[in-house]
Design a protein around this motif. Sequence first.
Motif, mmCIF file in Angstrom:
data_model
loop_
_atom_site.group_PDB
_atom_site.id
_atom_site.type_symbol
_atom_site.label_atom_id
_atom_site.label_comp_id
_atom_site.label_asym_id
_atom_site.label_seq_id
_atom_site.Cartn_x
_atom_site.Cartn_y
_atom_site.Cartn_z
ATOM 1 N N ASP A 27 5.848 8.496 -2.817
ATOM 2 C CA ASP A 27 6.909 9.643 -2.148
ATOM 3 C C ASP A 27 7.069 10.973 -1.126
ATOM 4 N N PRO A 28 7.864 10.454 -0.436
ATOM 5 C CA PRO A 28 9.803 10.309 -0.649
ATOM 6 C C PRO A 28 10.450 9.330 -1.019
ATOM 7 N N THR A 84 11.237 7.118 -4.801
ATOM 8 C CA THR A 84 11.566 7.822 -4.894
ATOM 9 C C THR A 84 13.483 7.629 -4.359
#
Length: 498
Positions: free
Chosen positions: A213-214, A217
Amino acid sequence: MARIAVGGMQHETNTFAPSRADYGAFEAGGGWPGVQYGEPVFAAVAGANIPAAGAIEALRAQGHQLVATAWGAASPSAHVTTDAFERIVGELISHLKKALPVDGVYLDLHGAMVTEAHDDGEGEILRRVREVVGPRVPVSASLDLHCNFTRAMFDRCDALVAYRTYPHIDMADTGARAAALLDRMVRSGRPLAKHWRALDYLTGLPSQCSFIDPCKTIYEDLGRDGETTLSFTPGFPMADFSECGMAVFGYGFDAQQTFNSVERLHGMVADAEKDFALELHLPDEAVTRARSRGEPGRPVVLADTQDNPGAGGNGDTTGLLKSLIQQKAQDAVLGLLIDGESAKRAHEVGLGSTSLFKLGGRSRIPGDSPLEGEFTVEQLGDGRFTCTGPMFKGFRMQLGSMALLRSKAAPGVRVALASRKCQAGDQEMFRHLGVEPRRSRILALKSSVHFRADFEPISKEVLVVKSPGPALADPTEFTWTRLRKGLRLRPLGPAFQG
Ligand SMILES: [Zn+2]
């Protein structure tokens, strides 16, 4: 059935790097197939994880008739020379003219090419292509995730789609996505609605990985959007020009939905700014930790990110190697150190011999120097092998003379040498020299993120190391002169003042 012209030219330009990409660099390919013109393009890319290969397969499956123009790629480096650009694009354009009339064009582009004459190499290619085919023939292109998306690319192309994985395991799939967009336009005779937004901060390469992440996502989210084909390009933060940076863009038949989807994605990436920070380790500290944590079967991977040949490094700095030798690491292998002279010397002194070597340090990177010491030649190779990992699967490597050396001062440390530039992204690069990577305690790899596709599954942990090299992991450390004013040089960092 439509008649589609296909072609491409890929280069990722680090304007701060020590060497330029001349025509020879495109003939060598740097891990990619060498430059080809006309019909031989099809055979050169077939079966590999290459955007053009995925597009060609998809377009044929859709029943289209294909005409190849030109295709070439080179290892990332400083600017593409005018000679190389004009020869390759010149061939592409002349093949395209011969192919007329065409119903559509597909191009395999990187999106971060700076040439000696053009800040936006792809924008210039698209301008010339558009000049040949006119405003109505749909042009679709695939882009690298490290594209620095520009206004000219957006304006001159009807559909653009970028990889969604870093390591780039979906290069061929992205070509197929670009082909699908082209097919929709050709069949319907209608253009797609489009929208794009730039972001106002830069991120270093190691934190752009789509396994963490990020980005994990964000990419999962944009992959879910049905009607609009969305892309998020974190960019290549090593090109000193006004359009360097991150962007989001999308294409679909519904203009309002396309606009909304791109705006929503833009908001998501803007909100993720603070999450892009990533821990970087100094070489000595990283080696100390790796020595205590690594075990045969579950090695600790040290990513020598700043000398990544995949980001413009020459793969010849010695900072991390010096730390491994100084700390007398056990069961440690570093690769690939790109040093043709030393590889040649290893072949001359022969298998089993011990001799004085002066390794690497040829690019004269600040803070770096060659490593002198006695090494034993443990294995030799001709550099020809085929990759098997998830990203480079099917790539036929030609890395020139290779050799495996063992340090006399620190017998637990071995170095894998190659003659031609390529980042350590596939285990076959080591197996070619008789090293089974999994059996090491420490694997030091000259790569930023691509290594993760094949090496992370066998590793205990990954440490990103900051040792000398031209591919700085923290973009604030470059001496920028031409960025756009107000662009933050790292997440939540200082803004460029001009
Ligand atoms: Zn890339």
